[in-house]
Enzyme design. Sequence first.
Site, PDB file in Angstrom:
ATOM      1  CD  GLU A 140      35.990  44.289  39.808  1.00  0.00           C
ATOM      2  OE1 GLU A 140      36.260  44.694  38.665  1.00  0.00           O
ATOM      3  OE2 GLU A 140      36.836  43.812  40.581  1.00  0.00           O
ATOM      4  CG  ASN A 150      33.391  40.515  44.769  1.00  0.00           C
ATOM      5  OD1 ASN A 150      33.545  40.634  45.975  1.00  0.00           O
ATOM      6  ND2 ASN A 150      34.418  40.369  43.928  1.00  0.00           N
ATOM      7  CG  HIS A 198      41.838  44.937  45.677  1.00  0.00           C
ATOM      8  ND1 HIS A 198      42.654  43.829  45.830  1.00  0.00           N
ATOM      9  CD2 HIS A 198      40.777  44.512  44.953  1.00  0.00           C
ATOM     10  CE1 HIS A 198      42.106  42.789  45.208  1.00  0.00           C
ATOM     11  NE2 HIS A 198      40.963  43.178  44.666  1.00  0.00           N
ATOM     12  CD  GLU A 218      38.565  40.363  44.362  1.00  0.00           C
ATOM     13  OE1 GLU A 218      39.363  41.189  43.861  1.00  0.00           O
ATOM     14  OE2 GLU A 218      37.580  39.932  43.738  1.00  0.00           O
ATOM     15  CG  ASP A 251      45.451  43.333  47.555  1.00  0.00           C
ATOM     16  OD1 ASP A 251      44.882  44.446  47.604  1.00  0.00           O
ATOM     17  OD2 ASP A 251      45.480  42.635  46.518  1.00  0.00           O
TER      18      ASP A 251
HETATM   19  O1  9MR Z   1      44.167  38.264  40.216  1.00  0.00           O
HETATM   20  C1  9MR Z   1      43.594  38.412  38.939  1.00  0.00           C
HETATM   21  C2  9MR Z   1      44.713  38.635  37.946  1.00  0.00           C
HETATM   22  O2  9MR Z   1      45.495  37.467  37.815  1.00  0.00           O
HETATM   23  C3  9MR Z   1      44.134  39.016  36.614  1.00  0.00           C
HETATM   24  O3  9MR Z   1      45.192  39.375  35.758  1.00  0.00           O
HETATM   25  C4  9MR Z   1      43.182  40.183  36.779  1.00  0.00           C
HETATM   26  C5  9MR Z   1      42.587  40.602  35.473  1.00  0.00           C
HETATM   27  O4  9MR Z   1      41.510  41.433  35.635  1.00  0.00           O
HETATM   28  O5  9MR Z   1      42.161  39.811  37.674  1.00  0.00           O
HETATM   29  C6  9MR Z   1      42.668  39.604  38.926  1.00  0.00           C
HETATM   30  O6  9MR Z   1      41.666  39.439  39.884  1.00  0.00           O
HETATM   31  C7  9MR Z   1      40.717  40.497  40.008  1.00  0.00           C
HETATM   32  C8  9MR Z   1      39.420  39.893  40.477  1.00  0.00           C
HETATM   33  O7  9MR Z   1      39.034  38.880  39.602  1.00  0.00           O
HETATM   34  C9  9MR Z   1      38.350  40.940  40.597  1.00  0.00           C
HETATM   35  N1  9MR Z   1      38.756  42.045  41.407  1.00  0.00           N
HETATM   36  C10 9MR Z   1      40.056  42.621  41.101  1.00  0.00           C
HETATM   37  C11 9MR Z   1      41.123  41.549  41.038  1.00  0.00           C
HETATM   38  C12 9MR Z   1      42.488  42.171  40.757  1.00  0.00           C
HETATM   39  O8  9MR Z   1      42.537  42.711  39.491  1.00  0.00           O
END
Ligand code: 9MR
Length: 477
Positions: free
Chosen positions: A162, A203, A239, A267, A269
Amino acid sequence: MSVHARLRHRLLAVAAALAAVALLLTALSARAGATGGGLKSLAEAKGIYFGTALTQGNLGVPALTAVAAAQFDMVTPGNEMKWDTTEPSDGSYDFAPGDQIVSYAQANGMRVRGHNLVWDSQLPSWVSSLPSAQVQSAMEGHITTEVTHYRGQVYSWDVVNEPFNDDGTLKQDVFFNAMGSGYIADALRTAHAADPGAKLYLNDYNIEGENAKSDAMYTLVRSLKAQGVPIDGVGFESHFILGQVPSTMAANLERFTALGVDVAVTELDDRIPLPATSADLAQQADDYAAVVQDCLAVSGCVGVSQWGVGDADSWIPGTFPGYGAATMFDSDYQPKPAYGAVVAALGGSATGPSASASASAPPSASGSPGAPAGGCQVADSVDAWNTGMTENITLTNTGATTLGAWSLVFTLGGGQAVSSTWNAAISPSTGQVTATNLSYNGTLAPGASASFGFQATQTGDFAAPASFSLGGVSCVG
Ligand code: 9MR
């Protein structure tokens, strides 16, 4: 009780407990549609993988791991390889949580997407408060140590996660502020030196369609390739919000592959405003199918990963209050319409190669498969709008024997024409139709149910069928 009698008693208790666990796992995997080889075998037949995110906590939930092992062949650790977990203080590393995910993956024949090495979030404060002059060596040290630890064990790394703002500018985080945009090339080169066999990715989210942010990612990747920086792929997080999969997604993925990199949906959803209606679930099924079709349409798209196994594991409700139901499995790990749509998008069907083991048998009056000795029950709900409708049907085996397959016959209202289905094949599309199980939901033990449905066009008559029959036996309504 003698020592021997006590020992025998204990062994019997252990054996009974093991048998109970085995039964539970069998039931769960059957409920989850694990019997037909899962999404992974359909995906592999198409030359891609189908993955999920897993956290350490997930590994202790048998209902979840039963679905994960049956359906997915790629794992992304949800949090366990991020900087705040792996190097919480300068030079002190903890790979135990990540190792646990890797062991689980290896034990279940899954590969691992390493996630992630450099990100402005889940970054310990000792890094974000470093003086600029020390950031590069901290970043390189972190990458080298982590990538070396997992050398040979991960398929790919999200090296920088990101990096962009939505307007296409690079985030002014601690890495950018210390090193300028060159931190990205430096991170990629450092990771490559530590594990030349791992695929190295950038990513990001909101880059799935063609827009300012994906243009910026495209320009960056083009320039990295031109400089000979080791970059192998771009991850499109995906997402999505219900009904908003960008129509330009396949074309966008394609333009990246034309630069000589792989692309992956990393990722996935699709969040729904709660409560989700059956029309929402039908739209979600279309959204998931569209994403899988977009990946399949692009030869450099190597796979699709969903973010979490079921709705109970999703980050969405915690981050977007009022939204949820974003995955293919409900909170009891039952497949939702999106699952059936993905099976279909991957080429699975009741008559397809993956389904041969449990394709439906002709109805018979003598018990399994076909007619349950004793009967069947059907519950049914319809949602209609101007010219369309969705219908969700739940078939319950109220007989005394297990069905190995099922074919439910019913008659559609005049003017109704089926346009898409989930969790069953329906044919023909008008008049008297037969709904047949797919590869993963044919087995119905006494008392067990299968839910399926369809979307149809209609011209005013959106009534549910008056009756249903299974193997010539009428079902209770
Ligand atoms: O799924 C992850 C969640 O458990 C954490 O709280 C969160 C914190 O930033 O990160 C989530 O995963 C993220 C991923 O690492 C990067 N892209 C966005 C995802 C959703 O926030």
